[in-house]
Design an enzyme around this catalytic site. Structure first.
Site, short mmCIF file in Angstrom:
data_model
loop_
_atom_site.label_atom_id
_atom_site.label_comp_id
_atom_site.label_asym_id
_atom_site.label_seq_id
_atom_site.Cartn_x
_atom_site.Cartn_y
_atom_site.Cartn_z
N LYS A 195 2.81 46.24 64.43
CA LYS A 195 3.75 45.16 64.19
C LYS A 195 5.01 45.49 64.97
O LYS A 195 5.73 46.43 64.66
CB LYS A 195 4.05 45.06 62.69
CG LYS A 195 4.97 43.91 62.38
CD LYS A 195 5.16 43.75 60.90
CE LYS A 195 6.07 42.58 60.64
NZ LYS A 195 6.39 42.49 59.22
N LYS A 248 0.50 42.36 66.58
CA LYS A 248 1.40 41.30 66.16
C LYS A 248 2.73 41.45 66.88
O LYS A 248 3.25 42.56 66.94
CB LYS A 248 1.60 41.46 64.64
CG LYS A 248 2.56 40.51 63.98
CD LYS A 248 2.64 40.83 62.50
CE LYS A 248 3.57 39.90 61.77
NZ LYS A 248 3.60 40.14 60.33
#
Ligand code: PBG
Ligand code: ZN
Length: 323
Positions: A195, A248
């Protein structure tokens, strides 16, 4: 083979030929639709920059799931907005917490869908950080047991997949242990492994009231400059017991999807985040691009890069268009 013997346009001359030649394709089976449930809300509210996406009350969950299911979507990812925040993020693992309620209802309404839930503390802590803030830092080892508690409480409510997004070291191991110790060996972990610290989360943060009160998330989210570090994150999440890993955001990170797909055997998920959705819809509303076509292109390219699972706010829109 030289032109004019080799003419690649032969393979593109009609729609049926083009479909026959298609090397990769997105299907409804690849899509996960994110749902944001808000405690104490009556009805639904638009999420400003995200045309067509709403925060909803738990009461509307049945309709929302029904609509997704009717469109052929078989998986949803639940995130919550609680009424109360505190230092320890207790509403994140409350038995009657907002996501716990949503999971239990979703489970009851739809045994035929995969119910996933985000596991983090930022919506639930007063500081808005993904872990517990102490002595001027987000304390890693104080946070991981709490993430384990959140996961176990969601498992208790009936979730199929938990998806930690806090970027704490060791969070996957802590969650696997907490799940196993509470008898939830069959709950899977889709780790939000890489992330990145990204400017593209702001619509979600605004909607979910989870922006940090001060400082940013740079000390735990991955910088976008470091592909080797991302592979190290993937490797360590798999070692810790992640069933699925995630990259992500999506569009600007497809080199990492491609590499993770080639280097590891675990399914690779991609989160096509709120800012990516907002950009497409904003440009569409100004008449600059065709948002529907752009959406199919984006999802198609994510798939081509090697993604097995795509979490996207465009899932319903795409499901309406896919053949
Ligand atoms: C919170 C969380 C965020 C997103 C998902 N979970 C925001 C953040 O880390 O600040 C972003 C999702 C999106 O933008 O669609 N951990
Ligand atoms: Zn968070």
């Amino acid at each position: 083979m030289q032109f004019p013997v080799r003419r690649l346009r032969r393979l593109r001359k009609s729609e049926s030929m083009r479909r026959l030649m298609s090397e990769t394709r997105v299907t409804r089976d690849d899509l996960v639709y994110p749902i944001l449930v808000q405690e104490g809300l009556d009805g639904r509210r638009p999420v400003g920059p995200m045309d067509g996406f709403y925060r909803i009350s738990v009461d509307l969950l049945e309709d929302e799931l029904g609509e997704a299911h009717d469109l052929g979507i078989r998986a949803v990812m639940l995130s919550g907005i609680p009424e109360h925040k505190d230092e320890a993020g207790t509403s994140a693992y409350a038995k009657d917490g907002i996501v716990q309620q949503a999971v239990a209802k979703a489970r009851r309404y739809r045994s035929d869908m995969a119910i996933m839930a985000d596991v983090c503390l930022c919506q639930y802590t007063a500081m808005g950080h993904c872990g517990i803030y102490k002595n001027g830092t987000v304390d890693n080892d104080l946070s991981t047991p709490l993430l384990g508690k959140v996961a176990a409480s969601l498992a208790e409510a009936g979730v199929d997949v938990v998806s930690p997004s806090a970027m704490m070291d060791g969070q996957v191991a802590a969650i696997r242990a907490a799940l196993d110790q509470s008898g939830h060996q069959n709950v899977a972990i889709m780790a939000q492994t890489a992330k990145h610290m990204s400017a593209l989360y702001s619509p979600f943060r605004e909607a979910a009231h989870c922006a940090p009160l001060f400082k940013d998330r740079n000390e735990y989210q991955v910088p976008y400059t470091n592909p080797r570090e991302v592979m190290a994150e993937v490797e360590s999440d798999i070692e810790e017991g992640a069933d699925i890993v995630m990259i992500k955001p999506a569009m600007m990170y497809l080199d990492l999807v491609y590499e993770a797909r080639r280097r590891f055997t675990a399914p690779v998920a991609v989160y096509n985040v709120s800012g990516e959705y907002a950009m497409v819809h904003a440009a569409h509303s100004k008449g600059y691009i065709d948002g529907a076509e752009a959406t199919l292109e984006i999802l198609g390219c994510i798939k081509r890069a090697g993604a097995d699972i795509i979490i996207t706010y465009s899932a319903k829109e795409a499901a309406r268009m896919l053949p």
